[in-house]
Design an enzyme around this catalytic site. Structure first.
Site, PDB file in Angstrom:
ATOM      1  N   ASN A   5      18.565  29.711  71.343  1.00 22.97           N
ATOM      2  CA  ASN A   5      19.155  29.010  72.352  1.00 22.97           C
ATOM      3  C   ASN A   5      18.987  27.318  72.060  1.00 22.97           C
ATOM      4  O   ASN A   5      20.096  26.925  72.570  1.00 22.97           O
ATOM      5  CB  ASN A   5      18.642  29.446  73.660  1.00 22.97           C
ATOM      6  N   ASN A  61       2.606  34.492  65.429  1.00 22.59           N
ATOM      7  CA  ASN A  61       1.822  34.843  66.646  1.00 22.59           C
ATOM      8  C   ASN A  61       1.377  33.495  67.168  1.00 22.59           C
ATOM      9  O   ASN A  61       0.626  32.896  66.846  1.00 22.59           O
ATOM     10  CB  ASN A  61       0.689  35.773  66.338  1.00 22.59           C
ATOM     11  N   ASP A  71       9.333  25.992  74.354  1.00 26.76           N
ATOM     12  CA  ASP A  71       9.939  26.891  75.526  1.00 26.76           C
ATOM     13  C   ASP A  71       9.152  28.120  75.720  1.00 26.76           C
ATOM     14  O   ASP A  71       9.713  29.304  75.240  1.00 26.76           O
ATOM     15  CB  ASP A  71      11.371  27.185  75.420  1.00 26.76           C
ATOM     16  N   CYS A  77      14.711  38.115  97.214  1.00 23.17           N
ATOM     17  CA  CYS A  77      14.638  36.826  97.357  1.00 23.17           C
ATOM     18  C   CYS A  77      13.599  36.572  98.630  1.00 23.17           C
ATOM     19  O   CYS A  77      13.567  37.401  99.584  1.00 23.17           O
ATOM     20  CB  CYS A  77      16.108  36.469  97.707  1.00 23.17           C
ATOM     21  N   CYS A 125       8.518  28.027  82.826  1.00 25.26           N
ATOM     22  CA  CYS A 125       8.770  28.900  83.497  1.00 25.26           C
ATOM     23  C   CYS A 125       7.703  29.158  84.350  1.00 25.26           C
ATOM     24  O   CYS A 125       7.612  29.943  85.553  1.00 25.26           O
ATOM     25  CB  CYS A 125       9.331  30.095  83.416  1.00 25.26           C
ATOM     26  N   GLU A 134       8.976  32.051  66.265  1.00 18.69           N
ATOM     27  CA  GLU A 134       9.083  32.849  67.268  1.00 18.69           C
ATOM     28  C   GLU A 134       8.178  34.108  67.154  1.00 18.69           C
ATOM     29  O   GLU A 134       7.968  34.199  65.849  1.00 18.69           O
ATOM     30  CB  GLU A 134      10.605  33.276  67.657  1.00 18.69           C
ATOM     31  N   CYS A 149      24.886  42.583  96.527  1.00 23.27           N
ATOM     32  CA  CYS A 149      23.564  41.677  96.292  1.00 23.27           C
ATOM     33  C   CYS A 149      24.257  40.380  95.834  1.00 23.27           C
ATOM     34  O   CYS A 149      24.900  40.456  94.789  1.00 23.27           O
ATOM     35  CB  CYS A 149      23.052  42.362  95.159  1.00 23.27           C
ATOM     36  N   CYS A 185      22.633  37.061 102.479  1.00 21.82           N
ATOM     37  CA  CYS A 185      22.676  38.516 102.169  1.00 21.82           C
ATOM     38  C   CYS A 185      22.316  39.365 103.519  1.00 21.82           C
ATOM     39  O   CYS A 185      21.284  39.087 104.013  1.00 21.82           O
ATOM     40  CB  CYS A 185      21.523  38.495 101.177  1.00 21.82           C
TER      41      CYS A 185
END
Length: 486
Positions: free
Chosen positions: A332, A383, A404, A103, A442, A348, A182, A90
């Site tokens: 998902n 919750n 997840d 990045c 994550c 959820e 980008c 980039c």
């Protein structure tokens, strides 16, 4: 905050500090941290973090921040260059003034980036959770460029420059980078940056549109880029002339649809009815997932497809088993699980996502999937950060779990599991723990914390763990771990 030059000239001996690195000192870089900084020690043994330096290089630096036992700076010269250093893809990447801060690892070979993230996962599991996986999974990788189907682009009319900037912030700055392209965005979107700047610059509301949120979907029945949703945040009502400008831009750019956001996410609305709804395909399971531009979906659809398949293979769901999908989002994992299991429960925290997941299930239910029709599935809102053993038991026993969570992790869930293991009297109604848990994370630090609870207090073994390179060229670490009942 950067310390002043005067502060750095204070005699360190009198202050009781380790002497700073000399400007002409050559340091050998030992490793790389998750902020893509080289880590070294100066002649006095002080830890030095060096932006732009890679492991095994010999470098000089300019120090711009200093504490009692560490200092931070930017590389100014390289005497011995790493074989893993590559030319960034980039033009806006770098250490120069005005460089984009989106990045951090473009100067490092893509395979080496993954190795850094693998080490970060293993280090977090051990140092924070005292857990070592019995098996390390091969890293999951996908395209290194044009992978980012979701982004939040800042917008600013810069009067002094006589232009509008759209994109990410400059490195370590509140200012926006002057981005013409980008390469991590889809090529069609990258090519659209300059026309978008011209569009906003021509609008009456150019001073009151601070953000454009991007969400891309697949073309119907395919896994190639289709709909490009642009959510324009506007602080004041748009004029009729501006509405016409937005519609003209969409007409000139196939696939683009404008959404308007006057206030919070609940105010997001489609500018023009019709067009192709946002969706993505999971072809391995014959599933199409519909979503709104502000719904949470994975940034990288290429990796997401592979991740869903990998997670289900690791979970090894059998036709007679009941499965719970915690933090299920818009389904998902839930819908693919419903093509394998006897029964699936999706849980959820967001009512909106629960409604979206239920709609997705209904739309996909009549379809004949790769193996069989969708099994009975229901979704509930709860919750998940306030889970208790009693709530967990009330959801009933399940043979397998898919977890997840967001960056905060699933501490309450893991703690409830630990309490049920340590206090068997809490297991009412014949409740039994799942035989296997697949945890998609994550954030390696919260995964490590939760893994420590599952392994040391809830009776599980960590049998597999590995990284998923969901965000190439960034420091973001996505990972997956498998826990089996001991």
């Amino acid at each position: 905050m950067t310390e002043s030059t005067e502060e750095k000239k204070v005699p360190t001996k009198a202050a009781g500090k380790t002497p700073a690195s000399a400007p002409d000192e050559w340091l050998k870089v030992e490793s790389l941290d998750l902020d893509a900084q080289g880590v070294a020690h100066n002649a006095q043994g002080m830890v030095v973090f060096i932006e732009g330096a890679l492991p095994f290089e010999e470098v000089q630096l300019s120090v711009h921040r200093r504490k009692n036992n560490w200092e931070q700076g930017t590389v100014t010269a390289i005497r011995r260059e790493s074989s893993q250093r590559v030319r960034p893809g980039c033009p806006h990447f770098g250490l120069h003034t005005g460089a984009c801060g989106g990045c951090k690892m473009q100067h490092l070979d893509a395979a080496a980036q993954v190795a850094v993230k693998q080490r970060a996962l293993e280090d977090n599991l051990w140092h924070l959770g005292k857990v070592r996986p019995e098996n390390v999974l091969r890293p999951m990788e996908g395209p290194a460029w044009h992978y980012r189907y979701r982004a939040r682009l800042s917008v600013r009319h810069v009067v002094k420059k006589g232009t509008v900037l759209i994109g990410f912030h400059e490195r370590k700055s509140r200012y926006l980078a002057d981005m013409q392209v980008c390469p991590v965005l889809p090529k069609q979107v990258s090519d659209m940056l300059m026309p978008l700047r011209e569009l906003i610059g021509s609008m009456d509301a150019r001073e009151t549109c601070p953000q454009i949120e991007l969400a891309c979907g697949d073309a119907p029945g395919t896994t190639v880029l289709g709909t490009i949703a642009l959510v324009l945040r506007h602080l004041e009502p748009l004029s009729n002339a501006d509405i016409s400008r937005l519609k003209a831009f969409a007409a000139q750019n196939p696939g683009v649809q404008w959404w308007l956001q006057a206030k919070g996410p609940e105010t997001v609305k489609l500018l023009e009815e019709g067009g192709t709804p946002l969706s993505y395909e999971l072809p391995e399971f014959g599933v199409t997932m519909l979503f709104k531009p502000t719904d949470f979906t994975q940034v990288n659809p290429h990796i997401n497809r592979a991740l869903v398949g990998k997670a289900l293979r690791l979970l090894d769901v059998q036709p007679q088993e009941r499965v719970i999908d915690w933090f299920c989002g818009l389904g998902n994992f839930t819908l693919p699980l419903a093509s394998r299991a006897r029964e699936v429960l999706g849980i959820e925290g967001s009512d909106t996502l629960v409604a979206r997941a239920s709609d997705n299930f209904k739309k996909n239910e009549p379809a004949t999937l790769a193996r069989r029709a969708l099994s009975p599935t229901r979704f509930v809102a709860r919750n998940l950060f306030e889970m208790t053993p009693a709530m967990l038991v009330a959801d009933g026993s399940a043979d397998k779990w898919l977890v997840d969570p967001p960056r905060e992790g699933a501490f309450a869930l893991a703690k409830a599991m630990a309490d049920l293991h340590l206090q068997p009297e809490l297991r009412t109604d014949g409740w039994t723990p799942p035989k296997r848990i697949v945890y998609v994370s994550c954030n390696p630090s919260t995964l490590a914390r939760d893994a420590g609870l599952l392994v040391h207090q809830a009776g599980y073994r960590c049998t597999f763990a590995g990284v998923i390179n969901m965000f190439p060229h960034t420091a973001h670490v996505e990972s997956i771990a498998v826990f089996d009942l001991a």
